[in-house]
Scaffold this motif. Structure first.
Motif, PDB file in Angstrom:
ATOM      1  N   GLU A   4     -46.628  67.979  13.482  1.00  0.00           N
ATOM      2  CA  GLU A   4     -47.376  67.032  12.539  1.00  0.00           C
ATOM      3  C   GLU A   4     -48.932  67.457  12.827  1.00  0.00           C
ATOM      4  OE1 GLU A   4     -47.422  63.083  15.260  1.00  0.00           O
ATOM      5  OE2 GLU A   4     -45.842  63.536  14.204  1.00  0.00           O
ATOM      6  N   SER A  12     -50.869  65.974   7.565  1.00  0.00           N
ATOM      7  CA  SER A  12     -50.009  66.888   7.402  1.00  0.00           C
ATOM      8  C   SER A  12     -48.602  66.264   6.704  1.00  0.00           C
ATOM      9  CB  SER A  12     -49.799  68.077   8.107  1.00  0.00           C
ATOM     10  OG  SER A  12     -48.927  67.908   9.167  1.00  0.00           O
ATOM     11  N   ASP A  13     -47.702  67.148   6.171  1.00  0.00           N
ATOM     12  CA  ASP A  13     -46.227  66.579   6.162  1.00  0.00           C
ATOM     13  C   ASP A  13     -45.682  66.715   7.667  1.00  0.00           C
ATOM     14  OD1 ASP A  13     -46.339  66.374   3.280  1.00  0.00           O
ATOM     15  OD2 ASP A  13     -45.739  68.488   2.931  1.00  0.00           O
ATOM     16  N   HIS A  15     -43.313  68.245   9.870  1.00  0.00           N
ATOM     17  CA  HIS A  15     -42.549  69.829   9.754  1.00  0.00           C
ATOM     18  C   HIS A  15     -41.261  69.710  10.785  1.00  0.00           C
ATOM     19  CE1 HIS A  15     -41.839  73.897   9.051  1.00  0.00           C
ATOM     20  NE2 HIS A  15     -41.514  74.320  10.266  1.00  0.00           N
ATOM     21  N   TYR A  35     -49.692  75.396   7.142  1.00  0.00           N
ATOM     22  CA  TYR A  35     -50.425  73.975   7.400  1.00  0.00           C
ATOM     23  C   TYR A  35     -52.162  74.486   7.505  1.00  0.00           C
ATOM     24  CZ  TYR A  35     -45.984  71.886   7.134  1.00  0.00           C
ATOM     25  OH  TYR A  35     -44.467  71.591   6.653  1.00  0.00           O
ATOM     26  N   TYR A  39     -55.714  74.167   5.232  1.00  0.00           N
ATOM     27  CA  TYR A  39     -56.378  73.025   5.570  1.00  0.00           C
ATOM     28  C   TYR A  39     -57.838  73.409   6.033  1.00  0.00           C
ATOM     29  CZ  TYR A  39     -57.792  68.372   7.440  1.00  0.00           C
ATOM     30  OH  TYR A  39     -58.361  67.317   7.728  1.00  0.00           O
TER      31      TYR A  39
END
Length: 150
Positions: A4, A12-13, A15, A35, A39
């Motif tokens: 994360e 974030s999502d 993962h 990610y 970002y």
């Protein structure tokens, strides 16, 4: 294994890594490309990456990736999990999943529970954790790859 990323204004999502040990190449392919790099591009020059000094984060391919993409990494002491707000977030997630009724009984149920808890995580939780450390890195994403907390 799950990963994360958090920052003061978002997260974030979650993962989930399926299939084995995390390597520098896997970290590059599944985290940095998906990610971190996008970002960082959205943040611009103020972006600083904070990770936990795990071996895959320090692999030569990762160092080269960060350098090639102009991504700055925060110097961070090893063996300092109490200073890293992401560690406290892992604890929070673990407690939330452990409190579910009925509790998850398989690895697949743990994964689904973590994804549900993470998707409902208020931004204020990660913001407060970061703010409580008094680290003033305003646009810093903190990353942690860890084992599912069971």
């Amino acid at each position: 294994m799950v990963w994360e990323g958090i920052s003061l204004g978002c997260h974030s999502d979650l993962h989930v890594f399926h299939g084995g040990t995390l390597t520098g190449v896997t970290y590059w392919d599944e985290i940095l490309d998906l990610y971190v790099s996008p970002y960082a591009g959205a943040i611009g020059n103020d972006f600083i990456l904070m990770d936990d000094n795990a071996r895959p984060h320090r692999a030569v391919v990762v160092e080269n990736y960060l350098e090639d993409h102009g991504l700055e990494r925060m110097e961070w002491p090893t063996q300092s999990p109490d200073l890293n707000p992401i560690e406290h977030l892992w604890d929070y997630l673990g407690r939330q999943v452990a409190a579910l009724s009925p509790p998850p009984r398989s690895l697949d149920e743990v994964e689904q529970s973590l994804l549900r808890v993470w998707s409902s995580l208020p931004i204020s939780v990660s913001y407060n954790l970061i703010d409580s450390t008094k680290i003033r890195c305003l646009q810093c994403i903190q990353v942690r790859g860890g084992h599912i907390p069971y």
